[in-house]
Design a protein around this motif. Sequence first.
Motif, PDB file in Angstrom:
ATOM      1  N   SER A  28       9.299  35.271  21.697  1.00  0.00           N
ATOM      2  CA  SER A  28       9.293  36.720  21.899  1.00  0.00           C
ATOM      3  C   SER A  28       9.545  37.468  20.586  1.00  0.00           C
ATOM      4  O   SER A  28       8.962  38.520  20.344  1.00  0.00           O
ATOM      5  CB  SER A  28      10.323  37.130  22.949  1.00  0.00           C
ATOM      6  N   TYR A  31       6.300  37.279  18.557  1.00  0.00           N
ATOM      7  CA  TYR A  31       5.302  38.189  19.118  1.00  0.00           C
ATOM      8  C   TYR A  31       5.645  39.642  18.784  1.00  0.00           C
ATOM      9  O   TYR A  31       4.769  40.444  18.495  1.00  0.00           O
ATOM     10  CB  TYR A  31       5.159  37.986  20.622  1.00  0.00           C
ATOM     11  N   GLN A  32       6.926  39.966  18.801  1.00  0.00           N
ATOM     12  CA  GLN A  32       7.346  41.320  18.432  1.00  0.00           C
ATOM     13  C   GLN A  32       6.963  41.622  16.989  1.00  0.00           C
ATOM     14  O   GLN A  32       6.541  42.725  16.653  1.00  0.00           O
ATOM     15  CB  GLN A  32       8.856  41.476  18.608  1.00  0.00           C
ATOM     16  N   ARG A  56       0.862  32.541  25.912  1.00  0.00           N
ATOM     17  CA  ARG A  56       1.470  33.394  24.878  1.00  0.00           C
ATOM     18  C   ARG A  56       0.914  33.060  23.502  1.00  0.00           C
ATOM     19  O   ARG A  56       0.611  33.952  22.716  1.00  0.00           O
ATOM     20  CB  ARG A  56       2.982  33.224  24.877  1.00  0.00           C
TER      21      ARG A  56
END
Length: 121
Positions: A28, A31-32, A56
């Motif tokens: 996460s 991805y941010q 993802r």
Amino acid sequence: AAGPPLVVDTPRIPDRLRRLDATDAAFSFVYQLIGAGAPTLLALDLTACSDADSRRIGALVARLPQLRLLRLAAVDPPLCDAGLSFVLAELAAPQKLRLMDLSNTAVTKDGVADASRRCGP
């Protein structure tokens, strides 16, 4: 006393980024950082990233048109042939990919052969 939480100002980072080593990071966070795309990224190391399922990863690599090296060693959950096939289908420019690290995954020799056929020389 603890300092303020870490804040990363990301709007300008992806435009100049060439390599990103995200070993042991939470997916996460990766991805941010580059989920909106990183047009100059050549190498991405996701070794031992947590929550890095194939959907993802696929969504991320679809936004990386210059990617040459992708390390997916020991991602969690473990990558399998079907997951690798999905990631390969999502690559922005599969012909540009030169090296992929699939060590400590559940990818078989058939999955590796498929990757060899679908990616660059």
